[in-house]
Design a protein around this motif. Structure first.
Motif, mmCIF file in Angstrom:
data_model
loop_
_atom_site.group_PDB
_atom_site.id
_atom_site.type_symbol
_atom_site.label_atom_id
_atom_site.label_comp_id
_atom_site.label_asym_id
_atom_site.label_seq_id
_atom_site.Cartn_x
_atom_site.Cartn_y
_atom_site.Cartn_z
ATOM 1 N N GLY A 159 0.790 -1.232 0.000
ATOM 2 C CA GLY A 159 0.000 0.000 0.000
ATOM 3 C C GLY A 159 0.821 1.280 0.000
ATOM 4 N N ALA A 160 2.116 1.171 -0.276
ATOM 5 C CA ALA A 160 2.990 2.342 -0.222
ATOM 6 C C ALA A 160 2.519 3.442 -1.165
ATOM 7 N N ASP A 161 2.707 4.685 -0.758
ATOM 8 C CA ASP A 161 2.353 5.820 -1.623
ATOM 9 C C ASP A 161 3.348 6.960 -1.371
ATOM 10 N N TRP A 162 3.223 8.019 -2.151
ATOM 11 C CA TRP A 162 4.125 9.160 -2.041
ATOM 12 C C TRP A 162 3.804 10.013 -0.824
ATOM 13 N N SER A 163 4.844 10.586 -0.207
ATOM 14 C CA SER A 163 4.618 11.690 0.722
ATOM 15 C C SER A 163 5.509 12.831 0.239
ATOM 16 N N GLU A 164 5.179 14.031 0.641
ATOM 17 C CA GLU A 164 5.835 15.185 0.012
ATOM 18 C C GLU A 164 6.127 16.295 1.013
ATOM 19 N N ILE A 165 7.261 16.966 0.826
ATOM 20 C CA ILE A 165 7.509 18.238 1.520
ATOM 21 C C ILE A 165 7.420 19.329 0.454
ATOM 22 N N PRO A 166 6.276 20.048 0.389
ATOM 23 C CA PRO A 166 6.163 21.101 -0.625
ATOM 24 C C PRO A 166 7.191 22.203 -0.314
ATOM 25 N N GLY A 167 7.819 22.707 -1.330
ATOM 26 C CA GLY A 167 8.804 23.783 -1.117
ATOM 27 C C GLY A 167 9.969 23.367 -0.226
ATOM 28 N N GLY A 168 10.264 22.066 -0.163
ATOM 29 C CA GLY A 168 11.283 21.568 0.766
ATOM 30 C C GLY A 168 12.712 21.942 0.400
ATOM 31 N N MET A 169 12.978 22.090 -0.877
ATOM 32 C CA MET A 169 14.372 22.340 -1.274
ATOM 33 C C MET A 169 14.777 23.788 -1.032
ATOM 34 N N THR A 170 16.085 24.017 -1.048
ATOM 35 C CA THR A 170 16.601 25.370 -0.801
ATOM 36 C C THR A 170 16.251 26.319 -1.947
ATOM 37 N N SER A 171 16.036 25.778 -3.146
ATOM 38 C CA SER A 171 15.703 26.630 -4.294
ATOM 39 C C SER A 171 15.007 25.783 -5.359
ATOM 40 N N ARG A 172 14.546 26.445 -6.417
ATOM 41 C CA ARG A 172 13.794 25.762 -7.464
ATOM 42 C C ARG A 172 14.747 24.969 -8.367
ATOM 43 N N ARG A 173 14.375 23.733 -8.660
ATOM 44 C CA ARG A 173 15.241 22.905 -9.503
ATOM 45 C C ARG A 173 14.415 22.130 -10.529
#
Ligand SMILES: *[C@@H]1O[C@H](CO)[C@@H](O)[C@H](O)[C@H]1NC(C)=O
Ligand SMILES: [Cu+2]
Length: 574
Positions: A159-173
């Motif tokens: 049942g695995a699925d995605w989890s997310e940190i929106p805007g997690g990175m230091t900059s846009r890539r």
């Protein structure tokens, strides 16, 4: 003294246990520096039953549900597929068009996964604990959030699925490169602040950041002026961590025609390589880079870069050249060849269990990307699909060809080896959205290619236990670097001749196979379980350092006379 005794002991053991089996043995010849491992490596089969003699076999086996722009092998029978946001016919739970599926290579069915942000032209790599990290993206559309700075996690399991940190990175890539570092942390490298046909100084992001395996977020980004020097063809850098026995985190980094050796511990350039002859090698003149198989005792790292093009012009024939280099040599030079006489832009490279490199997908002319424009115009910018794989033998440097597919795999296609030894091939969509009326339409058909080593008629070996584990591929088997692991194998062949290799499949997108690795293992001993039995216990030495094989999930392939076991076994190296 200790060394000699050890080798003698092994020889005696071998003489007693398998003298009649015909196994070929060869002692390594330690001469200079680099990691030295003791023990025996079984030699190659005397007769080559593999490449070049017969052409392999293609089968269309299923439907990927979403366009296969990015993939990762996440278990012995599953592949995670990630698209960009586009109008795929299937929907995720919240009603938005689905952009990710989990494809099962045994049933050829998929399960829809759920994402929140646009994954357009992203990358991925594994943490040492077995969680896949996926980073980057593009603007919001179709109900999805903007994904430029997103970080996403996928931990395989029921049942695995995605989890997310929106805007997690230091900059846009957008179009970042990624790699798993020897520490188990994940490097996210470069990219652009927005999508583009060709990068430019206004949107270039000449920095990198490192996601810690221990948890938390990167404290800062590091400057990477090399990504300014190499504009405009500097996206999706080629990254290969270099083997060493000093615990260093050093990588070969290459874009466009330029390469450097970079120390990620001290954030310094150690070496600059001569400019590579031939055309450009990076997006949109996309080539491919592969670290050739690493073999004990020295694990000599040879990088091979192939394909690309010279200009962004649909009719321009693709680059028919490859260059080999060992970045750890004192004065390394490019050793060029002709890519087997076949030019290719957007090639995929898959290291097969035999250690030969399969080049497939891509086009004979043009470049990566697509036009913006009405559908009455062709939106694609590459033509002349190359349908037949080329095969490269890293030891003899010889090229051969396999049988052609019938499906063009143009921009946004992928390929990977899977645990049963077949090659999974999917994707292709050289337009901005789902579009089926084109000569090169949005492609959902999944193919499996069976290389000749699966078609020899010889009985395939079967792995029945690894260490104390007899239930295989129900969970990842944890193993440590340098460990001797007892592997029980059933051989159905008259004269067994084994090889053991560990393969990390990495993350595949846009002709990049981030962190893909093939490492040969020493087989320290081999004995029959019982007299006249077909079960043989191999003592397999795991690669000694995490700079040789990245920590995290990898697969143990056992070959008998170049025929791989029916299923490779999933390990978790740490
Ligand atoms: C692995 O580490 C990452 C980063 O610390 C974390 O997000 C993830 O949950 C971990 N996965 C497992 C299976 O523990
Ligand atoms: Cu793309």
């Amino acid at each position: 003294m200790k060394v000699i005794k050890f080798i003698l002991l092994l020889c005696t053991l071998l003489a007693k246990d398998i003298s009649s089996s015909g196994l070929v043995t060869a002692l390594p010849h330690p001469t200079s520096a680099s990691p030295v491992s003791l023990g025996l490596l079984y030699g190659r089969a005397d007769t080559d039953v593999t490449e070049g003699k017969i052409g392999g076999e293609w089968k269309i086996v299923g439907n990927s549900g979403v366009e296969a722009m990015h993939i990762a092998v996440v278990s012995h029978n599953e592949i995670v597929i990630i698209d960009k946001v586009e109008a795929n016919p299937i929907k995720q739970a919240n009603g938005n068009p689905a952009i990710s599926t989990l494809y099962n290579i045994e049933t050829n069915e998929y399960r829809i996964l759920n994402l929140d942000s646009d994954t357009f032209c992203t990358a991925g790599s594994w943490f040492s604990n077995g969680t896949l990290l996926h980073a980057g993206g593009a603007e919001n559309q179709f109900g999805y959030n903007e994904g430029y700075q997103s970080i996403r996690f996928f931990t395989p399991g029921d049942g695995a699925d995605w989890s997310e940190i929106p805007g997690g990175m230091t900059s846009r890539r957008w179009y970042p490169a990624m790699a798993t570092l020897p520490s188990g942390d994940v490097l996210v490298f470069g990219g652009a602040y927005k999508g583009t046909g060709k990068n430019n100084a206004g949107i270039n992001n000449p920095t990198y950041e490192i996601w810690p395996a221990a948890g938390g977020v990167p404290e800062k980004a590091f400057d990477m002026p090399f990504l300014t020097e190499t504009l405009p063809y500097n996206l999706y850098a080629f990254l290969h961590v270099m083997p060493n026995n000093e615990g260093k985190q050093i990588a070969f980094v290459f874009v466009n025609k330029q390469g450097i050796l970079y120390d990620f511990d001290t954030a310094t350039i150690l070496k600059r390589f001569p400019e590579m002859p031939g055309g450009h090698r990076s997006y949109p003149l996309t080539g491919n880079s592969v670290l050739l198989p690493l073999n004990p005792p020295y694990y000599k790292p040879i990088v091979m870069i192939c394909g690309g093009n010279t200009e962004m012009e649909i009719e321009t024939l693709s680059e028919a050249s490859c260059g080999r280099i060992d970045p750890t040599e004192d004065n390394p030079q490019w050793e060029m060849d002709d890519f087997g006489g076949v030019g290719r832009v957007m090639p995929d490279s898959v290291i097969m269990p035999t250690g030969k490199i399969l080049y497939l997908n891509g086009a004979g002319a043009g470049f990566a990307g697509y036009h913006r424009g009405p559908n009455t115009n062709p939106l694609y910018v590459a033509i002349k699909p190359v349908l037949a794989p080329s095969v490269y033998d890293p030891e003899t440097k010889e090229w051969s060809r396999f049988a052609p597919s019938t499906i063009p795999r143009m921009y946004h296609s992928v390929a990977t080896l899977v645990s049963d030894g077949r090659i999974f091939v999917a994707g292709s969509n050289p337009q901005g959205d789902v579009y089926t009326e084109s000569e090169f339409p949005t492609e959902y058909r999944v193919e499996m290619f069976s290389p000749p080593y699966l078609l020899t008629g010889l009985v395939r070996p079967k792995i029945t236990s690894v260490g104390e584990y007899t239930e295989l591929n129900t969970q990842r088997i944890p193993v440590s670097y340098g460990l001797n692991v007892e592997v029980t194998v059933i051989s159905g062949q008259d004269v067994p001749n084994f090889k053991a290799v560990v393969i990390h499949h990495g993350f595949v997108t846009h002709s990049n196979h981030f962190s893909q690795r093939f490492v040969s293992c020493n087989i320290m001993s081999a004995k029959y379980l019982k007299k006249r039995d077909t079960s043989i216990i191999l003592t397999v030495e795991m690669p000694p350092y995490s700079s040789i094989l990245p920590p995290g999930p990898s697969y143990l392939y056992i070959l008998d006379n170049e025929v791989p076991a029916d299923a490779a076994v999933e390990l978790l190296l740490n």
